[in-house]
Design a protein around this motif. Structure first.
Motif, PDB file in Angstrom:
ATOM      1  N   LEU A   1      -3.161   7.742   3.638  1.00 16.38           N
ATOM      2  CA  LEU A   1      -3.670   8.841   3.874  1.00 16.38           C
ATOM      3  C   LEU A   1      -4.946   9.098   3.728  1.00 16.38           C
ATOM      4  O   LEU A   1      -5.969   9.374   4.386  1.00 16.38           O
ATOM      5  N   TRP A   2      -5.267   7.993   2.430  1.00 13.17           N
ATOM      6  CA  TRP A   2      -6.830   8.095   2.444  1.00 13.17           C
ATOM      7  C   TRP A   2      -7.734   7.667   3.676  1.00 13.17           C
ATOM      8  O   TRP A   2      -8.866   7.903   3.606  1.00 13.17           O
TER       9      TRP A   2
ATOM     10  N   VAL B   1       4.555   4.129  10.071  1.00  7.05           N
ATOM     11  CA  VAL B   1       3.921   2.725   9.987  1.00  7.05           C
ATOM     12  C   VAL B   1       3.186   1.729   9.939  1.00  7.05           C
ATOM     13  O   VAL B   1       2.762   1.031   9.640  1.00  7.05           O
ATOM     14  N   TRP B   2       1.937   2.534   9.061  1.00  2.78           N
ATOM     15  CA  TRP B   2       0.512   2.270   8.656  1.00  2.78           C
ATOM     16  C   TRP B   2       0.874   1.460   6.868  1.00  2.78           C
ATOM     17  O   TRP B   2       0.537   0.283   7.133  1.00  2.78           O
ATOM     18  N   MET B   3       1.884   1.867   7.156  1.00  5.84           N
ATOM     19  CA  MET B   3       2.403   1.805   5.490  1.00  5.84           C
ATOM     20  C   MET B   3       2.982   0.188   5.891  1.00  5.84           C
ATOM     21  O   MET B   3       2.800  -0.770   4.516  1.00  5.84           O
ATOM     22  N   ASP B   4       4.099   0.269   6.560  1.00  8.24           N
ATOM     23  CA  ASP B   4       4.545  -0.846   7.100  1.00  8.24           C
ATOM     24  C   ASP B   4       3.596  -2.187   7.479  1.00  8.24           C
ATOM     25  O   ASP B   4       3.578  -3.619   7.254  1.00  8.24           O
TER      26      ASP B   4
ATOM     27  N   GLN C   1      -9.961  -1.057   2.338  1.00 12.58           N
ATOM     28  CA  GLN C   1     -10.677   0.402   2.473  1.00 12.58           C
ATOM     29  C   GLN C   1     -12.057  -0.215   2.348  1.00 12.58           C
ATOM     30  O   GLN C   1     -12.877   0.348   3.560  1.00 12.58           O
ATOM     31  N   GLN C   2     -12.354  -1.170   2.328  1.00 14.48           N
ATOM     32  CA  GLN C   2     -13.707  -1.964   2.732  1.00 14.48           C
ATOM     33  C   GLN C   2     -13.971  -2.296   3.807  1.00 14.48           C
ATOM     34  O   GLN C   2     -14.531  -2.399   4.601  1.00 14.48           O
ATOM     35  N   GLU C   3     -12.905  -2.879   4.923  1.00 17.06           N
ATOM     36  CA  GLU C   3     -12.773  -3.113   5.933  1.00 17.06           C
ATOM     37  C   GLU C   3     -12.255  -2.416   6.535  1.00 17.06           C
ATOM     38  O   GLU C   3     -12.904  -2.105   8.056  1.00 17.06           O
TER      39      GLU C   3
ATOM     40  N   MET D   1       0.649  -1.378  -0.017  1.00 16.01           N
ATOM     41  CA  MET D   1       0.393  -0.286   0.307  1.00 16.01           C
ATOM     42  C   MET D   1       0.649   1.053   0.147  1.00 16.01           C
ATOM     43  O   MET D   1       1.851   1.642   1.064  1.00 16.01           O
ATOM     44  N   ASN D   2       0.532   1.828  -1.119  1.00 19.17           N
ATOM     45  CA  ASN D   2       1.236   3.590  -1.065  1.00 19.17           C
ATOM     46  C   ASN D   2       0.700   4.269   0.502  1.00 19.17           C
ATOM     47  O   ASN D   2      -0.147   4.424   0.746  1.00 19.17           O
ATOM     48  N   ARG D   3       2.036   5.641  -0.225  1.00 19.21           N
ATOM     49  CA  ARG D   3       1.368   6.660   0.913  1.00 19.21           C
ATOM     50  C   ARG D   3      -0.380   7.422   0.589  1.00 19.21           C
ATOM     51  O   ARG D   3      -0.907   7.337   1.243  1.00 19.21           O
TER      52      ARG D   3
END
Length: 129
Positions: A7-8, A33-36, A47-49, A1-3
């Protein structure tokens, strides 16, 4: 997942939970951290989850770990390609572990000769194809 995708998700959570804020001084670290944590999760699934968890959790915003777990649980029906990819990854890990733990030596010559004989019998001749 990218930056941009992370951010979305963070913006969505911020809009859904008014108490969900990120200190501007810590924003870069939070996004990293979220990206990792979500790096192997398809964005559409995340997105769905995230939307589903926002409907269920009324007190606090879901953590990246909760989103990751929800994504992995929701993808219990894997495609054939995904299953093969997971099997291949597992084989590579097992091979790497074997090479780290064991002293790998060349195959004895009598075994190599026997394998050559077996494989020679399995080959398709050009006139047979």
């Amino acid at each position: 997942m990218n930056r941009a995708q992370v951010l979305w998700i963070l913006n969505y959570l911020s809009a859904a939970y008014r108490s969900f804020t990120i200190d501007p001084d810590e924003a870069e670290g939070v996004v990293n951290v979220w990206m990792d944590i979500l790096q192997n999760v398809p964005f559409e699934t995340a997105q769905q989850e995230t939307r589903r968890l926002c409907r269920l959790k009324t007190d606090f915003a879901p953590t990246p770990a909760e989103i990751y777990q929800a994504c992995t649980e929701s993808s219990s029906t894997l495609t054939v390609y995904q299953i093969q990819q997971k099997e291949h990854e597992q084989q590579l890990l097992e091979l790497q572990e074997y090479h780290e733990r064991e002293e790998v030596k060349p195959m004895p010559e009598h075994i190599a000769n026997r394998l050559d004989q077996l494989f020679a019998g399995m080959r398709v001749n050009e006139d047979e194809s």
